[in-house]
Design an enzyme around this catalytic site. Structure first.
Site, PDB file in Angstrom:
ATOM      1  N   LYS A 198     -14.494 -13.681  -5.935  1.00 50.72           N
ATOM      2  CA  LYS A 198     -13.439 -14.591  -5.468  1.00 50.72           C
ATOM      3  C   LYS A 198     -12.176 -13.853  -5.054  1.00 50.72           C
ATOM      4  O   LYS A 198     -11.071 -14.353  -5.216  1.00 50.72           O
ATOM      5  CB  LYS A 198     -13.109 -15.660  -6.531  1.00 50.72           C
ATOM      6  CG  LYS A 198     -14.296 -16.341  -7.185  1.00 50.72           C
ATOM      7  CD  LYS A 198     -15.428 -16.699  -6.258  1.00 50.72           C
ATOM      8  CE  LYS A 198     -15.100 -17.787  -5.280  1.00 50.72           C
ATOM      9  NZ  LYS A 198     -16.207 -18.002  -4.315  1.00 50.72           N
ATOM     10  N   GLY A 238     -11.919 -12.288  -1.772  1.00 51.68           N
ATOM     11  CA  GLY A 238     -11.821 -12.140  -0.323  1.00 51.68           C
ATOM     12  C   GLY A 238     -12.957 -11.357   0.291  1.00 51.68           C
ATOM     13  O   GLY A 238     -12.851 -10.884   1.432  1.00 51.68           O
ATOM     14  N   THR A 239     -14.052 -11.237  -0.420  1.00 51.05           N
ATOM     15  CA  THR A 239     -15.199 -10.455   0.045  1.00 51.05           C
ATOM     16  C   THR A 239     -15.742 -10.957   1.381  1.00 51.05           C
ATOM     17  O   THR A 239     -15.945 -10.173   2.315  1.00 51.05           O
ATOM     18  CB  THR A 239     -16.330 -10.508  -1.005  1.00 51.05           C
ATOM     19  OG1 THR A 239     -15.766 -10.360  -2.304  1.00 51.05           O
ATOM     20  CG2 THR A 239     -17.351  -9.435  -0.757  1.00 51.05           C
ATOM     21  N   TRP A 289     -14.330 -12.709   3.626  1.00 46.12           N
ATOM     22  CA  TRP A 289     -13.323 -12.492   4.665  1.00 46.12           C
ATOM     23  C   TRP A 289     -13.475 -11.087   5.254  1.00 46.12           C
ATOM     24  O   TRP A 289     -13.487 -10.909   6.483  1.00 46.12           O
ATOM     25  CB  TRP A 289     -11.950 -12.681   4.052  1.00 46.12           C
ATOM     26  CG  TRP A 289     -10.853 -13.038   4.998  1.00 46.12           C
ATOM     27  CD1 TRP A 289     -10.892 -13.057   6.354  1.00 46.12           C
ATOM     28  CD2 TRP A 289      -9.531 -13.439   4.638  1.00 46.12           C
ATOM     29  NE1 TRP A 289      -9.676 -13.440   6.866  1.00 46.12           N
ATOM     30  CE2 TRP A 289      -8.834 -13.679   5.824  1.00 46.12           C
ATOM     31  CE3 TRP A 289      -8.884 -13.611   3.423  1.00 46.12           C
ATOM     32  CZ2 TRP A 289      -7.497 -14.076   5.847  1.00 46.12           C
ATOM     33  CZ3 TRP A 289      -7.559 -14.014   3.438  1.00 46.12           C
ATOM     34  CH2 TRP A 289      -6.876 -14.247   4.636  1.00 46.12           C
ATOM     35  N   TRP A 296     -24.978 -12.429   4.331  1.00 43.19           N
ATOM     36  CA  TRP A 296     -25.761 -11.710   3.323  1.00 43.19           C
ATOM     37  C   TRP A 296     -26.810 -10.802   3.970  1.00 43.19           C
ATOM     38  O   TRP A 296     -27.349  -9.912   3.303  1.00 43.19           O
ATOM     39  CB  TRP A 296     -26.411 -12.678   2.326  1.00 43.19           C
ATOM     40  CG  TRP A 296     -27.334 -13.684   2.923  1.00 43.19           C
ATOM     41  CD1 TRP A 296     -27.027 -14.942   3.332  1.00 43.19           C
ATOM     42  CD2 TRP A 296     -28.724 -13.515   3.175  1.00 43.19           C
ATOM     43  NE1 TRP A 296     -28.145 -15.571   3.830  1.00 43.19           N
ATOM     44  CE2 TRP A 296     -29.205 -14.728   3.737  1.00 43.19           C
ATOM     45  CE3 TRP A 296     -29.626 -12.462   2.969  1.00 43.19           C
ATOM     46  CZ2 TRP A 296     -30.536 -14.897   4.108  1.00 43.19           C
ATOM     47  CZ3 TRP A 296     -30.949 -12.640   3.336  1.00 43.19           C
ATOM     48  CH2 TRP A 296     -31.389 -13.853   3.896  1.00 43.19           C
ATOM     49  N   HIS A 336     -20.212  -6.274  -6.199  1.00 44.69           N
ATOM     50  CA  HIS A 336     -19.221  -6.612  -7.222  1.00 44.69           C
ATOM     51  C   HIS A 336     -19.322  -5.642  -8.404  1.00 44.69           C
ATOM     52  O   HIS A 336     -18.642  -5.845  -9.412  1.00 44.69           O
ATOM     53  CB  HIS A 336     -19.446  -8.027  -7.758  1.00 44.69           C
ATOM     54  CG  HIS A 336     -19.012  -9.130  -6.846  1.00 44.69           C
ATOM     55  ND1 HIS A 336     -17.892  -9.066  -6.050  1.00 44.69           N
ATOM     56  CD2 HIS A 336     -19.552 -10.360  -6.639  1.00 44.69           C
ATOM     57  CE1 HIS A 336     -17.763 -10.206  -5.385  1.00 44.69           C
ATOM     58  NE2 HIS A 336     -18.762 -11.005  -5.719  1.00 44.69           N
ATOM     59  N   ARG A 391      -7.389  -9.121  -5.484  1.00 45.62           N
ATOM     60  CA  ARG A 391      -6.630 -10.370  -5.376  1.00 45.62           C
ATOM     61  C   ARG A 391      -5.904 -10.635  -6.693  1.00 45.62           C
ATOM     62  O   ARG A 391      -6.398 -10.253  -7.761  1.00 45.62           O
ATOM     63  CB  ARG A 391      -7.593 -11.524  -5.060  1.00 45.62           C
ATOM     64  CG  ARG A 391      -6.901 -12.846  -4.780  1.00 45.62           C
ATOM     65  CD  ARG A 391      -7.933 -13.924  -4.495  1.00 45.62           C
ATOM     66  NE  ARG A 391      -7.312 -15.170  -4.072  1.00 45.62           N
ATOM     67  CZ  ARG A 391      -7.971 -16.308  -3.892  1.00 45.62           C
ATOM     68  NH1 ARG A 391      -9.283 -16.345  -4.089  1.00 45.62           N
ATOM     69  NH2 ARG A 391      -7.336 -17.398  -3.514  1.00 45.62           N
ATOM     70  N   SER A 413      -9.975 -19.762  -8.715  1.00 45.34           N
ATOM     71  CA  SER A 413     -11.087 -19.859  -7.772  1.00 45.34           C
ATOM     72  C   SER A 413     -12.430 -19.661  -8.476  1.00 45.34           C
ATOM     73  O   SER A 413     -13.409 -20.368  -8.200  1.00 45.34           O
ATOM     74  CB  SER A 413     -10.913 -18.821  -6.661  1.00 45.34           C
ATOM     75  OG  SER A 413     -11.937 -18.919  -5.718  1.00 45.34           O
ATOM     76  N   TYR A 465      -6.028  -9.387  -0.930  1.00 46.40           N
ATOM     77  CA  TYR A 465      -6.233 -10.712  -0.351  1.00 46.40           C
ATOM     78  C   TYR A 465      -4.911 -11.239   0.203  1.00 46.40           C
ATOM     79  O   TYR A 465      -4.862 -11.826   1.284  1.00 46.40           O
ATOM     80  CB  TYR A 465      -6.761 -11.643  -1.445  1.00 46.40           C
ATOM     81  CG  TYR A 465      -7.041 -13.052  -1.009  1.00 46.40           C
ATOM     82  CD1 TYR A 465      -8.324 -13.448  -0.671  1.00 46.40           C
ATOM     83  CD2 TYR A 465      -6.020 -14.011  -0.970  1.00 46.40           C
ATOM     84  CE1 TYR A 465      -8.598 -14.757  -0.290  1.00 46.40           C
ATOM     85  CE2 TYR A 465      -6.285 -15.314  -0.585  1.00 46.40           C
ATOM     86  CZ  TYR A 465      -7.558 -15.683  -0.241  1.00 46.40           C
ATOM     87  OH  TYR A 465      -7.819 -16.976   0.130  1.00 46.40           O
TER      88      TYR A 465
END
Length: 197
Positions: free
Chosen positions: A45, A47-48, A50, A73, A100, A122, A130, A185
């Site tokens: 959560k 901004g990946t 993006w 993906w 991650h 972020r 989020s 982010y």
């Protein structure tokens, strides 16, 4: 086999079994990065997606055809997910890979490669909010009775993907060891807001 409620462990970090298996995590740990690889790393959560979209547009010189026809993906597969081995491209040119995973798991292999790392960070408050709502939406994530309960687990690092604090601190400590670009982010938001995106 239904893995919706299975939890996998890697280096003391809990991961959802819906997306990870012991085999996929072992493959991620042993993956050989190569020159030209671009690894997008973030805590959930942050901004990946993006960054995945931005890189797609940069490398396609602004042509939206790939971004609108190929799922993210597949364009930037997740290193630790079950489908990665069959999705990652083996041809020449840049490979976009997403993860991650924490620095203690990936940094040793990255230090011996010429891969580039983009780390997206972020504000922890916004991540927590989020991530809580993501838990409420995603059936493979644990259900928390309230935001207060989730926040207590989040602050203790007792959520999937571990501690936000350890993740950020660990990757920041690798700045001198890797070909690494760190972006927040919040900076992405400022640039997008100024440019009207």
């Amino acid at each position: 086999m239904d893995r919706m409620h299975v939890t996998e462990m890697l280096s003391g970090i809990q991961l959802p079994g819906h997306l990870h298996t012991p085999e996929s995590l072992q493959y991620a740990k042993e993956f050989q990065f190569r020159e030209g690889d671009v690894l997008i790393i973030s805590y959930p959560k942050s901004g990946t997606t993006w960054i995945q979209e931005i890189l797609t547009l940069i490398y396609s010189q602004g042509d939206p055809a790939i971004a609108t026809s190929v799922p993210n993906w597949m364009r930037a597969p997740w290193l630790e997910h079950t489908y990665f081995k069959t999705t990652v491209k083996d041809e020449e040119g840049p490979r976009f890979i997403t993860s991650h995973l924490s620095s203690d798991i990936l940094a040793p292999a990255l230090q011996n490669s010429k891969a580039k790392v983009i780390y997206v960070v972020r504000n922890s408050k916004d991540v927590a909010v989020s991530f809580y709502y993501f838990h409420k939406m995603a059936k493979f994530m644990p259900n928390f009775e309230s935001f207060s309960e989730f926040l207590e687990h989040f602050l203790q690092g007792k959520v999937y993907y571990g501690s936000w604090f350890d993740h950020v601190k660990g990757w920041y400590s690798q700045k001198a060891n890797l070909d690494m670009f760190i972006i927040s982010y919040e900076d992405l938001y400022k640039v997008g807001h100024i440019s009207g995106l």
